[in-house]
Design a protein around this motif. Sequence first.
Motif, PDB file in Angstrom:
ATOM      1  N   ASN A 148      17.816 -43.736  -4.822  1.00 51.95           N
ATOM      2  CA  ASN A 148      18.390 -45.009  -4.392  1.00 51.95           C
ATOM      3  C   ASN A 148      18.951 -45.788  -5.588  1.00 51.95           C
ATOM      4  O   ASN A 148      20.027 -46.382  -5.494  1.00 51.95           O
ATOM      5  N   THR A 149      18.240 -45.788  -6.696  1.00 55.88           N
ATOM      6  CA  THR A 149      18.688 -46.492  -7.897  1.00 55.88           C
ATOM      7  C   THR A 149      20.019 -45.923  -8.387  1.00 55.88           C
ATOM      8  O   THR A 149      20.952 -46.679  -8.685  1.00 55.88           O
ATOM      9  N   MET A 152      22.774 -46.926  -5.929  1.00 57.48           N
ATOM     10  CA  MET A 152      23.146 -48.335  -6.078  1.00 57.48           C
ATOM     11  C   MET A 152      23.938 -48.568  -7.371  1.00 57.48           C
ATOM     12  O   MET A 152      24.880 -49.365  -7.392  1.00 57.48           O
ATOM     13  N   SER A 156      27.574 -49.994  -6.424  1.00 57.13           N
ATOM     14  CA  SER A 156      27.597 -51.460  -6.446  1.00 57.13           C
ATOM     15  C   SER A 156      28.943 -51.967  -6.953  1.00 57.13           C
ATOM     16  O   SER A 156      29.670 -51.265  -7.644  1.00 57.13           O
ATOM     17  N   LEU A 165      17.130 -54.275  -8.976  1.00 60.31           N
ATOM     18  CA  LEU A 165      16.595 -53.702  -7.749  1.00 60.31           C
ATOM     19  C   LEU A 165      15.090 -53.928  -7.722  1.00 60.31           C
ATOM     20  O   LEU A 165      14.374 -53.399  -8.576  1.00 60.31           O
TER      21      LEU A 165
END
Length: 171
Positions: A148-149, A152, A156, A165
């Motif tokens: 997920n990191t 993102m 982003s 986050l």
Amino acid sequence: MIYIYNDYGGTHTSSLAAAYHLKQLPQSEMKLTKDVILNVKYFNKLTKQDFGKLIFHGIDDEGNAVYTIGRKRNKYVVPALKEMILLLQEKFQVDEKIVFSNTSPTVPFLMSMGGFFSRGLKIDFIGVPLLVKGAKQCCDNIFRLVENTKRMGSTSSLNENVIILENDMFK
């Protein structure tokens, strides 16, 4: 881009996250073995003198630097770092994107107790087995947090140079 994984001590879930990010651990939600966990760079090796220091773990396959930081319970460390980064980016016209990812929501109770015994009280014969059991419990969440990191960070807004986050969905 720079990724900075952060948690209380910077030596357990954040070290595992950095290792997943750098593909030093199996790239799946598979459970880790005791030996694999204990051989992760910096896992259960940092001390109180390392709190607040950015620890470099390596460069990922896309050329991004990966760091960790132990912030203790101080909720102001990451926002203060963000403000400092924004100031330096503006002053020196740097557009480097930086992603802070909090790994604390993945920490199970066993890992907290293991860290307390091992790092806090220096009682490794109690703390290390608890840390290993805790790491086995949360490794799948840490793997998903890292995925997920990275997602993102790459998706982003280009106007957002510093992303924080909190990762509350992993609690």
